[in-house]
Design a protein around this motif. Structure first.
Motif, PDB file in Angstrom:
ATOM      1  N   ALA A  31       0.620  -1.036   0.041  1.00  0.00           N
ATOM      2  CA  ALA A  31       0.034   0.099  -0.011  1.00  0.00           C
ATOM      3  C   ALA A  31       0.746   1.388  -0.216  1.00  0.00           C
ATOM      4  O   ALA A  31       2.075   1.257   0.525  1.00  0.00           O
ATOM      5  CB  ALA A  31      -0.693  -0.106   1.116  1.00  0.00           C
ATOM      6  N   LYS A  91      -8.062   3.273   6.931  1.00  0.00           N
ATOM      7  CA  LYS A  91      -8.726   3.130   5.686  1.00  0.00           C
ATOM      8  C   LYS A  91      -8.598   1.494   5.390  1.00  0.00           C
ATOM      9  O   LYS A  91      -9.487   0.970   4.717  1.00  0.00           O
ATOM     10  CB  LYS A  91      -8.460   3.779   4.556  1.00  0.00           C
ATOM     11  CG  LYS A  91      -9.094   3.767   3.169  1.00  0.00           C
ATOM     12  CD  LYS A  91      -8.639   4.474   2.348  1.00  0.00           C
ATOM     13  CE  LYS A  91      -9.354   4.404   1.054  1.00  0.00           C
ATOM     14  NZ  LYS A  91      -8.930   5.394  -0.237  1.00  0.00           N
ATOM     15  N   MET A  92      -7.373   1.036   5.304  1.00  0.00           N
ATOM     16  CA  MET A  92      -6.892  -0.487   5.088  1.00  0.00           C
ATOM     17  C   MET A  92      -7.877  -1.296   6.104  1.00  0.00           C
ATOM     18  O   MET A  92      -8.316  -2.577   5.432  1.00  0.00           O
ATOM     19  CB  MET A  92      -5.406  -0.352   5.041  1.00  0.00           C
ATOM     20  CG  MET A  92      -4.610   0.259   4.224  1.00  0.00           C
ATOM     21  SD  MET A  92      -3.073   0.047   4.631  1.00  0.00           S
ATOM     22  CE  MET A  92      -2.545  -1.584   4.936  1.00  0.00           C
ATOM     23  N   LEU A 102      -9.630  -5.764   5.077  1.00  0.00           N
ATOM     24  CA  LEU A 102      -8.657  -6.783   5.405  1.00  0.00           C
ATOM     25  C   LEU A 102      -9.251  -8.123   5.721  1.00  0.00           C
ATOM     26  O   LEU A 102     -10.367  -8.043   6.333  1.00  0.00           O
ATOM     27  CB  LEU A 102      -7.545  -6.232   6.187  1.00  0.00           C
ATOM     28  CG  LEU A 102      -6.431  -5.380   5.813  1.00  0.00           C
ATOM     29  CD1 LEU A 102      -5.766  -4.905   7.259  1.00  0.00           C
ATOM     30  CD2 LEU A 102      -5.833  -5.562   4.682  1.00  0.00           C
TER      31      LEU A 102
END
Length: 277
Positions: A144, A203-204, A208
């Motif tokens: 990322a 945000k990730m 996940l």
């Protein structure tokens, strides 16, 4: 709010959701602050203020946050927080660079199969959640973008480093090259403290995979598998513990256990509400 004049399609909802989910996993009671309430009077009600990639900050908001930390408040920020002005124009540096103790140098746009190993540089992540294999050295491979920063004073206070992966296959023999780019940086500003994470971590988080084995961690040159969401939540937990070491309450239990509390100062008591959503 929008991300930037030329990138208005990026919504901040994912960052807010990720921050909320992590705080719930850690059993940390939180309250949302509207951007219109980013003033010193409101900020001083909280031990820690989290800015999950809040890219746009107006000069009055920047001044209020800076004064809040200077007077003893604690701040946790991620990625491009404070990089844009109220008109959506990106600046040359963080508006809170002095608070972070870091200067912005750009963004490394990393996409799979290239990636970054986030490697702790001090005694951190001492109580990883949801891990399958116990270990002492905990690093994680993330594909990322991350912000490239440089410590302002020249002496880094980084506790995690970004190590660029040039050849991630095969995973146990991953090739990487050293980096002097802080991935997690801590700073003392006035009477307060600030922690900065170069990734858009919040945000990730919601997107996940939560099952074990979904992400590879590297330890001592060996690949181990564990829950990356647990790793990220633990990282944030360590930061919150450093920023506010003496919370009003501390709750331990399963990740599904949620916690809220209310303080009745006139009666000198706390009302704690635990529930399983």
């Amino acid at each position: 709010i929008y991300y930037g004049r030329h990138d208005a399609s990026k919504s901040p909802i994912a960052q807010v959701r990720g921050a909320w989910e992590i705080m719930q996993k850690l059993h940390v009671p939180v309250e949302f602050i509207n951007e219109l309430d980013l003033n010193l009077e409101i900020l001083k009600q909280f031990k820690v203020v989290i800015l999950p990639n809040v890219t746009i900050l107006t000069p009055p908001q920047v001044a209020a946050i800076r004064q809040y930390v200077r007077e003893g408040g604690s701040l946790l920020a991620t990625f491009e927080t404070g990089l844009y002005d109220q008109y959506g124009e990106r600046g040359n540096d963080f508006s809170l660079a002095d608070v972070f103790g870091l200067s912005y140098k750009g963004v490394e746009s990393v996409a799979f199969p290239r990636g970054t190993i986030i490697s702790p540089g001090q005694d951190l992540l001492t109580h990883l959640q949801d891990t399958l294999v116990p270990r002492q050295d905990n690093s994680i491979f993330i594909s990322a973008p991350y912000a490239i920063t440089k410590p302002i004073e020249g002496i880094t206070k980084a506790i995690c480093w970004a190590v660029e992966v040039t050849d991630p296959s095969p995973l146990p023999l991953v090739r990487s090259k050293p980096s002097d780019i802080p991935a997690v940086h801590v700073n003392r500003f006035g009477k307060g403290k600030a922690a900065y994470i170069s990734l858009d971590l919040f945000k990730m988080y919601p997107f996940l995979q939560s099952q074990p084995g979904s992400t590879t961690a590297f330890s001592g040159g060996m690949s181990l598998y564990f829950n990356v969401k647990g790793w990220m939540a633990d990282l944030i937990g360590e930061m919150v513990d450093w920023l506010a070491p003496n919370p009003p309450i501390r709750t331990e239990g399963a990740s599904l256990l949620a916690c809220t509390f209310f303080e009745q100062k006139e009666k000198n008591r706390l009302i704690v509400h635990l529930y399983n959503p």
